[in-house]
Scaffold this motif. Sequence first.
Motif, PDB file in Angstrom:
ATOM      1  N   GLY A  36       0.972  -1.373  -0.369  1.00  0.00           N
ATOM      2  CA  GLY A  36       0.278  -0.152  -0.169  1.00  0.00           C
ATOM      3  C   GLY A  36       1.388   1.172  -0.097  1.00  0.00           C
ATOM      4  O   GLY A  36       0.788   2.420  -1.084  1.00  0.00           O
ATOM      5  N   HIS A  37       1.845   1.465   0.678  1.00  0.00           N
ATOM      6  CA  HIS A  37       2.876   2.253   0.870  1.00  0.00           C
ATOM      7  C   HIS A  37       3.825   2.302  -0.195  1.00  0.00           C
ATOM      8  O   HIS A  37       3.901   3.821  -1.133  1.00  0.00           O
ATOM      9  CB  HIS A  37       3.873   2.860   2.510  1.00  0.00           C
ATOM     10  CG  HIS A  37       2.906   2.798   3.623  1.00  0.00           C
ATOM     11  ND1 HIS A  37       2.365   2.263   4.628  1.00  0.00           N
ATOM     12  CD2 HIS A  37       1.935   3.808   3.976  1.00  0.00           C
ATOM     13  CE1 HIS A  37       1.773   2.645   5.096  1.00  0.00           C
ATOM     14  NE2 HIS A  37       1.539   3.940   5.020  1.00  0.00           N
ATOM     15  N   ASP A  55       9.524  -7.622   2.871  1.00  0.00           N
ATOM     16  CA  ASP A  55       8.989  -8.951   3.838  1.00  0.00           C
ATOM     17  C   ASP A  55       9.430 -10.039   4.073  1.00  0.00           C
ATOM     18  O   ASP A  55      10.170 -10.774   3.628  1.00  0.00           O
ATOM     19  CB  ASP A  55       7.065  -8.268   3.857  1.00  0.00           C
ATOM     20  CG  ASP A  55       6.289  -8.672   4.398  1.00  0.00           C
ATOM     21  OD1 ASP A  55       5.548  -7.566   5.114  1.00  0.00           O
ATOM     22  OD2 ASP A  55       5.934  -9.436   4.995  1.00  0.00           O
ATOM     23  N   GLN A  56       8.927 -10.679   5.484  1.00  0.00           N
ATOM     24  CA  GLN A  56       9.220 -11.823   5.829  1.00  0.00           C
ATOM     25  C   GLN A  56       7.873 -12.861   5.321  1.00  0.00           C
ATOM     26  O   GLN A  56       7.991 -14.353   5.867  1.00  0.00           O
ATOM     27  CB  GLN A  56       9.420 -12.013   7.216  1.00  0.00           C
ATOM     28  CG  GLN A  56       8.275 -12.106   8.466  1.00  0.00           C
ATOM     29  CD  GLN A  56       8.610 -11.512   9.721  1.00  0.00           C
ATOM     30  OE1 GLN A  56      10.181 -12.601  10.131  1.00  0.00           O
ATOM     31  NE2 GLN A  56       8.425 -10.733  10.282  1.00  0.00           N
ATOM     32  N   ASN A  79      14.092 -10.559   7.047  1.00  0.00           N
ATOM     33  CA  ASN A  79      13.823  -9.846   8.198  1.00  0.00           C
ATOM     34  C   ASN A  79      14.384  -8.498   8.420  1.00  0.00           C
ATOM     35  O   ASN A  79      15.501  -8.324   8.082  1.00  0.00           O
ATOM     36  CB  ASN A  79      14.059 -11.265   9.210  1.00  0.00           C
ATOM     37  CG  ASN A  79      13.374  -9.652  10.741  1.00  0.00           C
ATOM     38  OD1 ASN A  79      13.285  -8.792  10.780  1.00  0.00           O
ATOM     39  ND2 ASN A  79      12.392 -11.104  11.003  1.00  0.00           N
ATOM     40  N   PHE A  80      13.822  -7.320   8.548  1.00  0.00           N
ATOM     41  CA  PHE A  80      14.638  -5.970   8.381  1.00  0.00           C
ATOM     42  C   PHE A  80      14.931  -5.926   9.801  1.00  0.00           C
ATOM     43  O   PHE A  80      15.620  -5.066   9.796  1.00  0.00           O
ATOM     44  CB  PHE A  80      12.975  -4.898   8.487  1.00  0.00           C
ATOM     45  CG  PHE A  80      12.805  -4.567  10.053  1.00  0.00           C
ATOM     46  CD1 PHE A  80      12.983  -4.583  11.118  1.00  0.00           C
ATOM     47  CD2 PHE A  80      10.761  -5.365   9.721  1.00  0.00           C
ATOM     48  CE1 PHE A  80      12.008  -4.575  12.416  1.00  0.00           C
ATOM     49  CE2 PHE A  80       9.905  -4.211  10.718  1.00  0.00           C
ATOM     50  CZ  PHE A  80      10.222  -4.549  11.721  1.00  0.00           C
ATOM     51  N   ASP A 101       6.596   0.456   9.137  1.00  0.00           N
ATOM     52  CA  ASP A 101       5.141   0.018   9.560  1.00  0.00           C
ATOM     53  C   ASP A 101       5.118  -0.618  10.322  1.00  0.00           C
ATOM     54  O   ASP A 101       4.681  -1.874   9.640  1.00  0.00           O
ATOM     55  CB  ASP A 101       3.903   0.723   8.100  1.00  0.00           C
ATOM     56  CG  ASP A 101       3.146   0.619   8.571  1.00  0.00           C
ATOM     57  OD1 ASP A 101       2.239   0.620   9.668  1.00  0.00           O
ATOM     58  OD2 ASP A 101       1.937   0.019   7.091  1.00  0.00           O
ATOM     59  N   GLY A 103       5.009  -4.251  12.747  1.00  0.00           N
ATOM     60  CA  GLY A 103       3.299  -4.936  13.859  1.00  0.00           C
ATOM     61  C   GLY A 103       3.108  -5.712  12.296  1.00  0.00           C
ATOM     62  O   GLY A 103       3.499  -5.962  10.906  1.00  0.00           O
ATOM     63  N   GLN A 108      -2.797 -10.020   8.216  1.00  0.00           N
ATOM     64  CA  GLN A 108      -2.313 -11.541   8.824  1.00  0.00           C
ATOM     65  C   GLN A 108      -2.919 -11.922   9.772  1.00  0.00           C
ATOM     66  O   GLN A 108      -3.546 -12.810  10.534  1.00  0.00           O
ATOM     67  CB  GLN A 108      -0.696 -10.680   9.274  1.00  0.00           C
ATOM     68  CG  GLN A 108      -0.091 -11.276   8.182  1.00  0.00           C
ATOM     69  CD  GLN A 108       1.336 -10.233   8.595  1.00  0.00           C
ATOM     70  OE1 GLN A 108       1.384  -9.077   8.849  1.00  0.00           O
ATOM     71  NE2 GLN A 108       2.563 -11.488   8.015  1.00  0.00           N
ATOM     72  N   MET A 128       5.258 -14.595  11.165  1.00  0.00           N
ATOM     73  CA  MET A 128       4.729 -13.027  10.578  1.00  0.00           C
ATOM     74  C   MET A 128       5.222 -14.072   9.592  1.00  0.00           C
ATOM     75  O   MET A 128       5.248 -13.611   8.380  1.00  0.00           O
ATOM     76  CB  MET A 128       5.524 -11.656  10.793  1.00  0.00           C
ATOM     77  CG  MET A 128       4.588 -11.287  12.253  1.00  0.00           C
ATOM     78  SD  MET A 128       5.250  -9.442  11.262  1.00  0.00           S
ATOM     79  CE  MET A 128       5.334  -9.132  13.002  1.00  0.00           C
TER      80      MET A 128
HETATM   81  C1  LIG Z   1       1.422  -2.773   9.567  1.00  0.00           C
HETATM   82  S1  LIG Z   1       2.252  -3.955   7.949  1.00  0.00           S
HETATM   83  C2  LIG Z   1       2.762  -3.149   6.491  1.00  0.00           C
HETATM   84  C3  LIG Z   1       1.487  -2.673   5.389  1.00  0.00           C
HETATM   85  C4  LIG Z   1       1.992  -1.986   4.219  1.00  0.00           C
HETATM   86  N1  LIG Z   1       3.057  -0.807   4.525  1.00  0.00           N
HETATM   87  C5  LIG Z   1       0.995  -1.665   3.755  1.00  0.00           C
HETATM   88  O1  LIG Z   1       0.235  -0.065   3.478  1.00  0.00           O
HETATM   89  O2  LIG Z   1      -0.006  -2.500   2.535  1.00  0.00           O
HETATM   90  C6  LIG Z   1       3.570  -4.819   8.068  1.00  0.00           C
HETATM   91  C7  LIG Z   1       4.202  -5.779   7.788  1.00  0.00           C
HETATM   92  O3  LIG Z   1       5.180  -5.749   7.987  1.00  0.00           O
HETATM   93  C8  LIG Z   1       6.032  -7.225   8.022  1.00  0.00           C
HETATM   94  N2  LIG Z   1       6.904  -7.293   8.474  1.00  0.00           N
HETATM   95  C9  LIG Z   1       6.882  -7.170  10.648  1.00  0.00           C
HETATM   96  N3  LIG Z   1       7.898  -7.024  10.825  1.00  0.00           N
HETATM   97  C10 LIG Z   1       9.405  -7.787   9.865  1.00  0.00           C
HETATM   98  C11 LIG Z   1       9.952  -7.776  10.450  1.00  0.00           C
HETATM   99  N4  LIG Z   1      10.638  -8.048  11.402  1.00  0.00           N
HETATM  100  N5  LIG Z   1      10.740  -8.266   9.192  1.00  0.00           N
HETATM  101  C12 LIG Z   1      10.315  -8.431   7.910  1.00  0.00           C
HETATM  102  N6  LIG Z   1       9.323  -7.795   7.818  1.00  0.00           N
HETATM  103  C13 LIG Z   1       8.204  -8.109   8.823  1.00  0.00           C
HETATM  104  C14 LIG Z   1       4.309  -8.232   8.113  1.00  0.00           C
HETATM  105  O4  LIG Z   1       4.907  -9.414   7.465  1.00  0.00           O
HETATM  106  C15 LIG Z   1       3.057  -7.660   7.664  1.00  0.00           C
HETATM  107  O5  LIG Z   1       3.240  -8.089   6.393  1.00  0.00           O
END
Ligand SMILES: C[S@@+](CC[C@H](N)C(=O)[O-])C[C@H]1O[C@@H](n2cnc3c(N)ncnc32)[C@H](O)[C@@H]1O
Length: 308
Positions: A36-37, A55-56, A79-80, A101, A103, A108, A128
Amino acid sequence: MTSETWHIPVMPAETIEWLVTDSDGVYIDATLGAGGHSALLLQQLGSGAQVFGIDQDDEALAETARRIDDERLKTVKGNFGFIATLMHPGLHGKISGILFDYGVSSHQIDAPERGFTFREDGPLDMRMGNLSSLTARDVVNTYPFERLRNLLFEYGEERRSSAIARQITESRPLESTADLRKCVEAVIRGPHLVKSLARVFQAIRIEVNRELEMLRNGLDQSLKLLKPGGRIVTIAYHSLEDRLVKNFFRTGNFGGKQEKDFYGNIIRPLQPLHNRPVTAGDAEIQLNPRARSARLRAAEKNTEEVPK
Ligand SMILES: C[S@@+](CC[C@H](N)C(=O)[O-])C[C@H]1O[C@@H](n2cnc3c(N)ncnc32)[C@H](O)[C@@H]1O
Protein backbone atom coordinates in the motif's frame (compact mmCIF):
# COMPACT_ATOMS: atom_id res chain seq x y z
CA MET A 1 -10.90 -11.41 1.49
CA THR A 2 -10.80 -9.10 -1.51
CA SER A 3 -7.59 -7.49 -2.61
CA GLU A 4 -8.89 -4.05 -1.53
CA THR A 5 -9.54 -5.09 2.07
CA TRP A 6 -6.21 -6.91 2.47
CA HIS A 7 -4.71 -3.95 4.31
CA ILE A 8 -5.37 -0.21 4.15
CA PRO A 9 -2.15 1.82 4.46
CA VAL A 10 -2.07 4.07 7.53
CA MET A 11 -1.46 7.84 7.20
CA PRO A 12 -0.55 7.43 3.52
CA ALA A 13 -0.14 11.11 2.60
CA GLU A 14 1.82 11.93 5.76
CA THR A 15 4.12 8.94 5.27
CA ILE A 16 5.09 9.96 1.74
CA GLU A 17 5.41 13.62 2.71
CA TRP A 18 7.92 12.86 5.48
CA LEU A 19 9.80 10.13 3.61
CA VAL A 20 10.57 11.62 0.22
CA THR A 21 13.41 14.10 -0.18
CA ASP A 22 14.66 13.07 -3.62
CA SER A 23 12.25 11.99 -6.36
CA ASP A 24 14.96 9.92 -8.07
CA GLY A 25 16.38 8.39 -4.89
CA VAL A 26 16.64 4.81 -3.64
CA TYR A 27 14.08 3.91 -0.94
CA ILE A 28 13.40 0.90 1.25
CA ASP A 29 9.91 -0.10 2.37
CA ALA A 30 11.05 -2.40 5.18
CA THR A 31 7.49 -3.62 5.89
CA LEU A 32 6.08 -4.05 2.41
CA GLY A 33 2.85 -5.89 3.36
CA ALA A 34 0.43 -5.60 0.47
CA GLY A 35 2.48 -2.73 -0.94
CA GLY A 36 0.00 0.00 0.00
CA HIS A 37 2.66 2.54 0.97
CA SER A 38 5.03 1.39 -1.79
CA ALA A 39 2.38 1.94 -4.47
CA LEU A 40 1.92 5.53 -3.29
CA LEU A 41 5.64 6.04 -3.04
CA LEU A 42 6.13 4.84 -6.61
CA GLN A 43 3.43 7.26 -7.79
CA GLN A 44 5.35 10.09 -6.17
CA LEU A 45 8.80 9.12 -7.44
CA GLY A 46 10.44 9.73 -10.81
CA SER A 47 11.59 7.25 -13.45
CA GLY A 48 15.13 7.12 -12.01
CA ALA A 49 13.97 6.02 -8.55
CA GLN A 50 14.21 2.56 -7.04
CA VAL A 51 12.22 0.99 -4.21
CA PHE A 52 13.22 -2.16 -2.31
CA GLY A 53 10.26 -3.77 -0.55
CA ILE A 54 11.09 -6.16 2.30
CA ASP A 55 8.74 -8.59 4.01
CA GLN A 56 9.20 -11.90 5.79
CA ASP A 57 5.74 -13.11 4.78
CA ASP A 58 5.32 -14.99 1.47
CA GLU A 59 1.61 -14.10 1.34
CA ALA A 60 2.43 -10.38 1.58
CA LEU A 61 5.06 -10.63 -1.15
CA ALA A 62 2.64 -12.53 -3.41
CA GLU A 63 -0.11 -9.96 -2.83
CA THR A 64 2.24 -7.09 -3.72
CA ALA A 65 3.30 -8.93 -6.88
CA ARG A 66 -0.40 -9.22 -7.83
CA ARG A 67 -1.02 -5.52 -7.22
CA ILE A 68 2.10 -3.72 -8.38
CA ASP A 69 3.69 -4.13 -11.77
CA ASP A 70 6.53 -1.61 -11.77
CA GLU A 71 10.13 -2.34 -12.65
CA ARG A 72 11.31 0.28 -10.12
CA LEU A 73 10.10 -2.02 -7.28
CA LYS A 74 12.25 -4.97 -6.22
CA THR A 75 10.85 -7.25 -3.53
CA VAL A 76 13.08 -8.96 -0.99
CA LYS A 77 12.09 -11.79 1.34
CA GLY A 78 13.74 -11.30 4.69
CA ASN A 79 13.61 -9.91 8.19
CA PHE A 80 14.26 -6.18 8.52
CA GLY A 81 16.26 -6.97 11.65
CA PHE A 82 18.98 -7.85 9.12
CA ILE A 83 18.24 -4.95 6.77
CA ALA A 84 21.89 -4.07 6.15
CA THR A 85 22.74 -7.59 5.00
CA LEU A 86 19.61 -7.75 2.83
CA MET A 87 20.86 -4.74 0.83
CA HIS A 88 23.80 -4.96 -1.56
CA PRO A 89 26.91 -3.38 0.04
CA GLY A 90 27.06 -0.98 -2.92
CA LEU A 91 23.84 0.61 -1.61
CA HIS A 92 25.15 1.27 1.89
CA GLY A 93 25.22 5.01 2.52
CA LYS A 94 23.11 5.65 -0.61
CA ILE A 95 19.53 5.27 0.64
CA SER A 96 17.26 8.35 0.62
CA GLY A 97 14.53 6.95 2.85
CA ILE A 98 13.47 3.89 4.85
CA LEU A 99 9.93 3.17 6.00
CA PHE A 100 9.02 0.91 8.93
CA ASP A 101 5.25 0.36 9.35
CA TYR A 102 5.50 -2.00 12.32
CA GLY A 103 3.42 -4.95 13.43
CA VAL A 104 1.08 -7.23 11.56
CA SER A 105 -1.12 -6.44 8.58
CA SER A 106 -4.91 -6.64 8.75
CA HIS A 107 -4.68 -9.68 6.49
CA GLN A 108 -2.41 -11.53 8.92
CA ILE A 109 -4.65 -10.67 11.89
CA ASP A 110 -7.86 -11.59 10.09
CA ALA A 111 -6.69 -14.98 8.80
CA PRO A 112 -7.59 -17.43 11.63
CA GLU A 113 -5.16 -20.01 10.27
CA ARG A 114 -2.25 -17.69 11.19
CA GLY A 115 -3.27 -17.77 14.87
CA PHE A 116 -3.07 -14.01 15.58
CA THR A 117 -6.75 -13.49 16.38
CA PHE A 118 -8.62 -14.41 19.54
CA ARG A 119 -11.94 -13.95 17.73
CA GLU A 120 -11.79 -17.28 15.90
CA ASP A 121 -10.19 -20.61 16.64
CA GLY A 122 -6.90 -21.38 14.92
CA PRO A 123 -3.48 -22.94 15.42
CA LEU A 124 -1.09 -21.50 18.00
CA ASP A 125 1.30 -20.15 15.38
CA MET A 126 1.53 -16.29 15.24
CA ARG A 127 4.68 -16.25 13.10
CA MET A 128 4.74 -13.41 10.58
CA GLY A 129 6.74 -15.59 8.23
CA ASN A 130 8.35 -19.01 7.96
CA LEU A 131 11.91 -17.77 8.50
CA SER A 132 11.86 -18.63 12.21
CA SER A 133 10.70 -21.73 14.02
CA LEU A 134 9.45 -20.44 17.39
CA THR A 135 5.64 -20.51 17.52
CA ALA A 136 2.98 -19.45 20.02
CA ARG A 137 2.53 -23.16 20.78
CA ASP A 138 6.14 -23.33 22.03
CA VAL A 139 5.74 -20.17 24.11
CA VAL A 140 2.53 -21.17 25.90
CA ASN A 141 3.45 -24.84 26.35
CA THR A 142 7.16 -24.68 27.26
CA TYR A 143 8.02 -21.35 28.89
CA PRO A 144 8.38 -21.49 32.67
CA PHE A 145 5.76 -19.56 34.68
CA GLU A 146 8.05 -16.56 35.46
CA ARG A 147 9.08 -16.06 31.85
CA LEU A 148 5.48 -16.23 30.69
CA ARG A 149 4.30 -13.83 33.42
CA ASN A 150 7.08 -11.35 32.62
CA LEU A 151 6.37 -11.28 28.91
CA LEU A 152 2.62 -10.82 29.47
CA PHE A 153 3.41 -7.96 31.81
CA GLU A 154 6.14 -6.34 29.73
CA TYR A 155 4.86 -6.82 26.16
CA GLY A 156 1.14 -6.82 26.94
CA GLU A 157 1.15 -4.39 29.87
CA GLU A 158 -1.37 -6.82 31.37
CA ARG A 159 -2.03 -6.23 35.08
CA ARG A 160 -3.29 -9.77 35.72
CA SER A 161 -0.21 -11.31 34.08
CA SER A 162 0.54 -13.53 37.06
CA ALA A 163 -2.91 -15.10 37.26
CA ILE A 164 -3.11 -15.59 33.48
CA ALA A 165 0.37 -17.12 33.27
CA ARG A 166 -0.56 -19.47 36.13
CA GLN A 167 -3.76 -20.48 34.35
CA ILE A 168 -1.81 -21.17 31.14
CA THR A 169 0.81 -23.35 32.85
CA GLU A 170 -1.93 -25.30 34.69
CA SER A 171 -3.94 -25.86 31.47
CA ARG A 172 -1.11 -27.42 29.45
CA PRO A 173 -1.03 -28.72 26.82
CA LEU A 174 -2.78 -25.87 24.93
CA GLU A 175 -3.70 -26.97 21.42
CA SER A 176 -5.30 -23.95 19.78
CA THR A 177 -6.02 -20.23 20.12
CA ALA A 178 -9.39 -21.17 21.65
CA ASP A 179 -7.51 -22.90 24.51
CA LEU A 180 -5.47 -19.72 25.07
CA ARG A 181 -8.62 -17.64 25.03
CA LYS A 182 -10.19 -19.95 27.65
CA CYS A 183 -7.20 -19.36 29.96
CA VAL A 184 -7.76 -15.60 29.81
CA GLU A 185 -11.54 -16.01 30.24
CA ALA A 186 -10.95 -18.09 33.37
CA VAL A 187 -9.19 -15.10 34.99
CA ILE A 188 -10.82 -11.99 33.49
CA ARG A 189 -14.56 -11.57 33.40
CA GLY A 190 -16.80 -8.71 32.36
CA PRO A 191 -16.05 -5.61 30.30
CA HIS A 192 -12.23 -5.90 30.55
CA LEU A 193 -12.09 -9.31 28.86
CA VAL A 194 -11.63 -8.13 25.26
CA LYS A 195 -8.83 -5.73 26.21
CA SER A 196 -7.04 -8.45 28.18
CA LEU A 197 -7.39 -10.90 25.30
CA ALA A 198 -5.89 -8.30 22.95
CA ARG A 199 -3.03 -7.66 25.39
CA VAL A 200 -2.24 -11.36 25.93
CA PHE A 201 -2.32 -12.19 22.21
CA GLN A 202 -0.20 -9.09 21.43
CA ALA A 203 2.38 -10.06 24.06
CA ILE A 204 2.78 -13.60 22.73
CA ARG A 205 2.98 -12.31 19.14
CA ILE A 206 5.76 -9.88 20.12
CA GLU A 207 7.68 -12.71 21.77
CA VAL A 208 7.22 -15.14 18.86
CA ASN A 209 8.45 -12.62 16.29
CA ARG A 210 11.08 -11.02 18.58
CA GLU A 211 9.51 -7.76 17.45
CA LEU A 212 11.30 -5.34 19.76
CA GLU A 213 14.71 -6.91 19.12
CA MET A 214 14.12 -6.73 15.35
CA LEU A 215 12.90 -3.12 15.66
CA ARG A 216 16.13 -2.19 17.47
CA ASN A 217 18.35 -4.06 14.98
CA GLY A 218 16.52 -2.57 12.00
CA LEU A 219 16.89 1.01 13.22
CA ASP A 220 20.54 0.54 14.20
CA GLN A 221 21.43 -0.91 10.81
CA SER A 222 19.47 1.79 8.95
CA LEU A 223 22.13 4.29 9.99
CA LYS A 224 24.61 2.42 7.77
CA LEU A 225 22.23 2.44 4.83
CA LEU A 226 21.05 6.05 4.85
CA LYS A 227 22.90 8.76 3.05
CA PRO A 228 23.41 12.05 4.94
CA GLY A 229 20.08 13.88 4.80
CA GLY A 230 18.27 10.55 4.22
CA ARG A 231 15.21 9.86 6.34
CA ILE A 232 13.63 7.14 8.44
CA VAL A 233 9.86 7.15 8.88
CA THR A 234 8.29 4.82 11.44
CA ILE A 235 4.67 4.01 12.24
CA ALA A 236 4.31 2.42 15.68
CA TYR A 237 1.13 0.90 17.12
CA HIS A 238 1.93 0.57 20.80
CA SER A 239 3.90 2.49 23.37
CA LEU A 240 6.76 -0.03 23.63
CA GLU A 241 7.60 0.48 19.95
CA ASP A 242 7.05 4.22 20.02
CA ARG A 243 9.29 4.72 23.07
CA LEU A 244 12.20 2.84 21.45
CA VAL A 245 11.84 4.85 18.22
CA LYS A 246 11.59 8.17 20.08
CA ASN A 247 14.73 7.46 22.11
CA PHE A 248 16.67 6.28 19.08
CA PHE A 249 15.74 9.31 16.99
CA ARG A 250 16.81 11.67 19.80
CA THR A 251 20.01 10.00 20.93
CA GLY A 252 20.99 7.18 18.58
CA ASN A 253 20.44 4.63 21.36
CA PHE A 254 17.39 2.94 22.81
CA GLY A 255 17.83 3.98 26.43
CA GLY A 256 17.53 7.62 25.38
CA LYS A 257 20.78 8.57 27.14
CA GLN A 258 22.74 11.37 25.50
CA GLU A 259 26.21 10.00 24.68
CA LYS A 260 29.39 11.96 24.01
CA ASP A 261 32.52 11.10 22.08
CA PHE A 262 36.09 11.29 23.38
CA TYR A 263 36.17 15.05 22.77
CA GLY A 264 32.86 15.73 24.55
CA ASN A 265 30.83 16.18 21.35
CA ILE A 266 27.29 14.85 21.62
CA ILE A 267 26.81 11.79 19.44
CA ARG A 268 23.59 12.41 17.57
CA PRO A 269 23.36 10.47 14.32
CA LEU A 270 19.79 11.60 13.58
CA GLN A 271 17.75 14.77 13.78
CA PRO A 272 14.15 14.02 14.84
CA LEU A 273 11.65 15.92 12.69
CA HIS A 274 8.87 15.90 15.29
CA ASN A 275 8.64 16.57 19.01
CA ARG A 276 5.29 14.84 19.18
CA PRO A 277 4.31 11.99 16.88
CA VAL A 278 1.97 12.58 13.95
CA THR A 279 -1.41 10.87 14.44
CA ALA A 280 -4.27 10.05 12.09
CA GLY A 281 -7.23 12.40 11.74
CA ASP A 282 -10.82 11.49 12.65
CA ALA A 283 -11.84 10.91 9.05
CA GLU A 284 -9.08 8.32 8.55
CA ILE A 285 -9.87 6.59 11.87
CA GLN A 286 -13.53 6.32 10.82
CA LEU A 287 -12.49 4.53 7.63
CA ASN A 288 -9.64 2.52 9.14
CA PRO A 289 -9.90 1.84 12.91
CA ARG A 290 -6.35 0.43 12.87
CA ALA A 291 -5.10 4.02 12.38
CA ARG A 292 -6.37 5.01 15.85
CA SER A 293 -3.27 3.83 17.71
CA ALA A 294 -0.74 4.75 14.99
CA ARG A 295 2.12 7.11 15.87
CA LEU A 296 4.25 8.35 12.97
CA ARG A 297 7.74 9.74 13.56
CA ALA A 298 10.45 10.82 11.14
CA ALA A 299 14.14 11.62 11.52
CA GLU A 300 16.86 12.74 9.16
CA LYS A 301 20.44 11.47 9.17
CA ASN A 302 22.80 14.21 10.21
CA THR A 303 25.49 15.23 7.76
CA GLU A 304 28.05 15.19 10.52
CA GLU A 305 27.95 14.80 14.27
CA VAL A 306 26.36 17.80 15.96
CA PRO A 307 28.93 19.64 18.11
CA LYS A 308 28.25 20.26 21.78
C1 LIG B 1 1.56 -3.14 9.05
S1 LIG B 1 2.02 -4.23 7.79
C2 LIG B 1 2.62 -3.17 6.52
C3 LIG B 1 1.57 -2.73 5.56
C4 LIG B 1 2.09 -1.94 4.39
N1 LIG B 1 2.72 -0.71 4.83
C5 LIG B 1 0.95 -1.61 3.45
O1 LIG B 1 0.59 -0.45 3.33
O2 LIG B 1 0.43 -2.53 2.81
C6 LIG B 1 3.51 -4.87 8.39
C7 LIG B 1 4.18 -5.88 7.45
O3 LIG B 1 5.54 -5.96 7.86
C8 LIG B 1 5.93 -7.30 7.94
N2 LIG B 1 6.93 -7.37 8.99
C9 LIG B 1 6.75 -7.12 10.31
N3 LIG B 1 7.92 -7.28 10.96
C10 LIG B 1 8.84 -7.62 10.04
C11 LIG B 1 10.23 -7.92 10.10
N4 LIG B 1 10.90 -7.92 11.25
N5 LIG B 1 10.87 -8.21 8.94
C12 LIG B 1 10.20 -8.23 7.75
N6 LIG B 1 8.88 -7.99 7.64
C13 LIG B 1 8.21 -7.68 8.77
C14 LIG B 1 4.68 -8.10 8.23
O4 LIG B 1 4.81 -9.40 7.72
C15 LIG B 1 3.60 -7.26 7.51
O5 LIG B 1 3.38 -7.75 6.20
